[in-house]
Motif scaffolding. Structure first.
Motif, short mmCIF file in Angstrom:
data_model
loop_
_atom_site.label_atom_id
_atom_site.label_comp_id
_atom_site.label_asym_id
_atom_site.label_seq_id
_atom_site.Cartn_x
_atom_site.Cartn_y
_atom_site.Cartn_z
N VAL A 190 27.20 70.97 39.83
CA VAL A 190 27.58 71.40 38.48
C VAL A 190 26.50 72.36 37.98
O VAL A 190 25.30 72.08 38.15
N GLY A 191 26.92 73.46 37.43
CA GLY A 191 25.97 74.40 36.86
C GLY A 191 24.98 74.96 37.86
O GLY A 191 23.83 75.28 37.51
N GLY A 192 25.41 75.06 39.11
CA GLY A 192 24.54 75.63 40.14
C GLY A 192 23.58 74.64 40.76
O GLY A 192 22.81 75.00 41.65
N ARG A 193 23.60 73.39 40.28
CA ARG A 193 22.68 72.38 40.81
C ARG A 193 23.45 71.27 41.50
O ARG A 193 24.57 70.93 41.11
N LEU A 194 22.83 70.69 42.53
CA LEU A 194 23.39 69.49 43.14
C LEU A 194 22.93 68.30 42.31
O LEU A 194 21.74 68.00 42.23
N LEU A 195 23.89 67.61 41.70
CA LEU A 195 23.54 66.50 40.81
C LEU A 195 23.56 65.16 41.53
O LEU A 195 22.95 64.20 41.07
N HIS A 196 24.30 65.10 42.62
CA HIS A 196 24.46 63.79 43.25
C HIS A 196 24.82 63.98 44.71
O HIS A 196 25.57 64.89 45.09
#
Lengths: 241, 368
Positions: free
Chosen positions: A209-215
């Motif tokens: 999400v939003g360019g980041r790996l959150l999980h």
């Protein structure tokens, strides 16, 4: 196979991938979930070295090689192949002539049959293909290339239910049964809907999400969580790999 | 069968001509070498192939067809050709009414003399209801780089007749060629022409005018390549003069440092006239240029005319798509260019479809 460390990338000056760490080992299949515009496709294109994506931080290693500055064909030569979400129309370039150029003419008929694309050898690449045909052709193309690492960008979007299973089976066969006693391949599958994983054995799931790996975690558990809660990280979040 | 005493084709010449469409067993053959017709023969009872000088003596009506479609004062090159009227050089082809000629008629020009000048004035008459295929080719031996070829072609396709033709040119890299083609399609007649202009040439002018009468149909396609040092100027006009006359013209141009100027004009003079002009260009380098000028002139208010034109570089996304399959940039570029200039071979005489495909496939950038 693939090591992405603290990778940041931009397109036309806009940050689209932010400090992503991702490792895919031999024979592993990872799926990358996320909403539209979350950077999933951008990450794949940055790995493949495609325009207009520019690595602004971190690095990408393919099969142990730092591929900074490598052109797409040099990355492909290392053993990575990509199924595009929206490939360009190649006016006048037949599927057969592309297979010839790849030295894979002898595998074309089998690949087209597997993806239920009869008669497509005379068609111009992606010209006039329906949404589902595009995706099936892109998977067939990977059969011709036979890369060790597959990057699949939304292989299930726009594919009718009947053919989602065929696409999944074809991807699964590509990964698990490379033939000639070769080791299983690895894959990173981007999926907006997640439907492809129902027919594909996946080892690891990621949420972006939003360019980041959150999980990062079990793909089925993550998919169920997303279906229930949307694209928010499960609590407690695990550490990204 | 009409046969004219001929000089046999030498092995060297036939080898050269095979690259531009020659084969044995055609319905008719004409070969111009420098300023002399050395072969002129027919193998079909309904086909005549004669040197134009002999044909003028045989058929007095032919006088009315010479310069019937083009003004002798058109320009300086045509004027030069017109000055040779007392001793004209060229071929005359006649296909008799209603004949169905399945084997192509082949017509060739070779310039063997370095720095030579070649004038040819050809007249073709396809009589009513006849169906024919034609191949024309032009070539020079490898030793000839410079020279000047001027040709005038006047083609009369009578009512209900059809002609499917292909032309392949392989002139020398330092040559000049000026070609003037005039075609008159009578009611219900059809012409399908395919032109391959792929070899390097210093200056090439292709000037054509076609008149299409009632329910006639013109379909022409051209593929042209201009490597550095090549200039091609194409000026074509199709007049749709009869009710419901139709035309489709498609040109694919590739500049690899050379210049291509293509002006294609479609004129709708008659009720229900309909047509399309497409000019697409691909520019491979910073040098040279492509100028595509499709023009439409609707004289009759019911004429339906349309055009498309595009000139640009190879899209980076197409290059990278192919490079992501493992093809290097040159291979990817070649594949895209080959695709761009590829033609549907349905419109090409079957006898040379394979040659046309091979010729296009071998047309690497930088010249053949």
């Amino acid at each position: 196979m693939l090591e992405v460390r603290s990778l940041s990338a931009s397109a036309a000056g806009v940050d689209v991938v932010r400090s992503v760490d991702l490792t895919i080992g031999a024979g592993e299949v990872h799926v990358l979930f996320g909403p539209n515009g979350s950077g999933k496709s951008s990450l794949l294109k940055a790995i493949m070295g495609l325009s207009p994506y520019e690595v602004t931080g971190g690095d990408i290693r393919l099969f142990g090689h730092d591929v900074s500055g490598h052109a797409p064909d040099e990355r492909a030569a290392l053993g990575v192949g990509m199924a595009f979400q929206s490939p360009p129309n190649l006016q006048g370039v037949s599927v057969r002539s592309l297979a010839d150029a790849l030295g894979a003419d002898d595998r074309l008929d089998e690949a087209l049959t597997m993806l239920d694309l009869p008669g497509f050898d005379r068609r111009q690449v992606s010209v006039g293909f329906s949404g589902g045909e595009v995706k099936r052709w892109e998977v067939a193309k990977l059969h011709l290339q036979a890369p060790r690492l597959l990057l699949l960008d939304e292989p299930d979007s726009g594919v009718d239910l009947e053919h989602v299973a065929a696409v999944a089976v074809a991807i699964d066969r590509l990964v698990r049964d490379p033939g000639d006693g070769a080791a299983p391949r690895s894959a990173l599958v981007v999926s907006h809907t997640g439907s492809v994983i129902e027919g594909l054995e996946v080892d690891v799931g990621h949420l972006m999400v939003g360019g980041r790996l959150l999980h990062t975690g079990d793909p089925i558990t993550l998919f169920d969580h997303i279906r229930t809660n949307g694209y928010v990280a499960p609590e407690p979040a695990t550490t990204t790999s | 069968m009409s046969t004219t005493p001929t000089t046999p084709l030498t092995d060297q010449r036939t080898e050269l001509l095979r690259e531009v469409g020659y084969d044995d067993g055609r319905a008719g053959t004409s070969l111009l070498v420098d300023q002399q017709i050395v072969a002129s023969e027919s193998a079909h009872p309904d086909v005549e192939v004669l040197p134009i000088g002999q044909a003028l003596k045989t058929y007095d009506w032919l006088q009315d067809l010479m310069f019937g479609l083009i003004d002798p004062d058109e320009d300086e090159h045509v004027q030069q050709a017109a000055e040779l009227l007392n001793d004209p050089v060229g071929h005359f082809v006649r296909v008799r009414e209603g004949a169905v000629v399945t084997s192509p008629i082949q017509l060739f020009s070779i310039l063997e003399s370095p720095q030579g000048r070649q004038f040819t004035h050809n007249v073709t008459v396809i009589e009513a209801g006849a169906q024919v295929e034609m191949i024309s080719g032009a070539a020079v031996p490898p030793s000839v780089h410079a020279g000047h070829h001027i040709s005038i072609d006047e083609c009369y396709i009578r009512e209900g007749a059809s002609c499917r033709s292909v032309s392949i040119e392989r002139w020398g890299a330092n040559m000049e060629s000026h070609g003037y083609a005039r075609t008159h399609l009578e009611a219900g007649a059809s012409a399908t022409t395919t032109a391959l202009q792929l070899a390097p040439i210093r200056h090439h002018l292709a000037n054509s005018v076609t008149w299409v009468e009632r329910d006639g149909r013109n379909n022409d396609r051209a593929v042209m390549l201009a490597p550095a040092g090549t200039e091609r100027v194409v000026d074509s006009t199709v007049h749709l003069v009869g009710d419901r006359a139709g035309s489709e013209s498609v040109t694919r141009m590739v500049s690899d440092g050379g210049v291509i100027v293509n002006t294609a004009t479609l004129v709708g003079d008659a009720p229900g006239a309909h047509g399309f002009v497409g000019c697409d260009g691909l520019k491979l380098t910073d040098d040279g240029h492509i100028e595509a000028v499709p023009a439409l002139r609707a004289v009759d208010p019911t004429a339906q005319l349309s055009h498309e034109a595009s000139v640009g570089r190879i899209a980076i996304e197409k290059l990278e798509y192919l490079m992501a399959t493992g093809l290097d940039e040159d291979a990817a570029r070649d594949l895209i260019v080959q695709g761009f200039v590829s033609l549907e071979l349905d419109a090409v005489p079957e006898a040379v479809a394979e040659l046309v495909a091979e010729t296009i496939a071998s047309a690497k950038t930088g010249g053949m």
